[in-house]
Design a protein around this motif. Structure first.
Motif, PDB file in Angstrom:
ATOM      1  N   ASN A 134       0.077   1.977   4.306  1.00 39.51           N
ATOM      2  CA  ASN A 134      -1.230   1.400   4.632  1.00 39.51           C
ATOM      3  C   ASN A 134      -1.419   1.224   6.130  1.00 39.51           C
ATOM      4  O   ASN A 134      -2.556   1.175   6.612  1.00 39.51           O
ATOM      5  N   ASN A 154      -2.687   4.684   7.112  1.00 37.63           N
ATOM      6  CA  ASN A 154      -3.759   5.265   6.300  1.00 37.63           C
ATOM      7  C   ASN A 154      -3.336   6.623   5.739  1.00 37.63           C
ATOM      8  O   ASN A 154      -4.071   7.618   5.837  1.00 37.63           O
ATOM      9  N   TRP A 172      -3.390   0.057  -4.567  1.00 35.33           N
ATOM     10  CA  TRP A 172      -3.592  -0.277  -3.156  1.00 35.33           C
ATOM     11  C   TRP A 172      -2.358  -0.925  -2.543  1.00 35.33           C
ATOM     12  O   TRP A 172      -2.061  -0.724  -1.373  1.00 35.33           O
ATOM     13  N   THR A 186     -11.939   1.627   3.808  1.00 30.25           N
ATOM     14  CA  THR A 186     -10.865   0.643   3.932  1.00 30.25           C
ATOM     15  C   THR A 186      -9.700   1.091   3.052  1.00 30.25           C
ATOM     16  O   THR A 186      -9.640   0.787   1.859  1.00 30.25           O
ATOM     17  N   SER A 227      -9.489   8.516   6.286  1.00 29.26           N
ATOM     18  CA  SER A 227     -10.320   7.775   7.220  1.00 29.26           C
ATOM     19  C   SER A 227     -11.702   7.589   6.622  1.00 29.26           C
ATOM     20  O   SER A 227     -12.062   8.252   5.642  1.00 29.26           O
ATOM     21  N   SER A 246      -6.536   0.340   2.744  1.00 29.53           N
ATOM     22  CA  SER A 246      -5.571  -0.601   2.153  1.00 29.53           C
ATOM     23  C   SER A 246      -6.087  -1.308   0.910  1.00 29.53           C
ATOM     24  O   SER A 246      -5.314  -1.981   0.229  1.00 29.53           O
ATOM     25  N   THR A 247      -7.367  -1.164   0.594  1.00 28.90           N
ATOM     26  CA  THR A 247      -7.917  -1.820  -0.594  1.00 28.90           C
ATOM     27  C   THR A 247      -8.248  -0.845  -1.720  1.00 28.90           C
ATOM     28  O   THR A 247      -8.821  -1.239  -2.732  1.00 28.90           O
ATOM     29  N   HIS A 248      -7.908   0.430  -1.536  1.00 25.43           N
ATOM     30  CA  HIS A 248      -8.237   1.446  -2.537  1.00 25.43           C
ATOM     31  C   HIS A 248      -7.001   2.088  -3.148  1.00 25.43           C
ATOM     32  O   HIS A 248      -6.029   2.387  -2.432  1.00 25.43           O
TER      33      HIS A 248
END
Length: 125
Positions: free
Chosen positions: A74, A77, A53, A28, A25, A30-32
């Protein structure tokens, strides 16, 4: 702020399996790229596995290839590490990590941007 919470560690016999989970948490997800490191007593922290990602591309340390599998969800998380055919030398504290670099760079990373509190994995012989 970034929070990474690992779970699933424990004591297992040689040849056994464990599944580690990491709830993320504060960023972002989903972009890492995400990954796992471990640190055994008296040793430096070392790279274990990384996942892009997209979840499509993965990378592993030679010592765990063919035995460990990293995956991610994703929508939740979450990132996971499935560990099979465990050996005593896998005994360590396992850390979930996030870093801004692409997954292909993770095997060279010494210190990721952030990591969790760790979960102990002990493999008895």
């Amino acid at each position: 702020q970034v929070q990474l919470v690992e779970s699933g560690g424990g004591l297992v016999q040689t040849g056994g399996s464990l599944r580690l989970s990491c709830a993320a948490s504060g960023f972002t997800f989903s972009t890492h790229a995400m990954g796992w490191f471990r640190q055994a007593p008296g040793k430096e922290r070392e790279f274990v596995a990384a996942i892009a990602w997209s979840g499509i591309v993965t990378y592993y340390a030679d010592s765990v290839k063919g035995r460990f599998a990293i995956s991610r969800d994703n929508a939740k998380n979450a990132v996971y590490l499935e560990m099979n055919n465990l050996k005593p030398e896998d005994t360590a504290v396992y850390y979930c990590a996030v870093d801004g670099r692409k997954a292909a760079d993770w095997p060279k990373i010494v210190e990721p941007d952030s990591w969790g509190q760790g979960t102990q994995v002990t493999v008895s012989s």
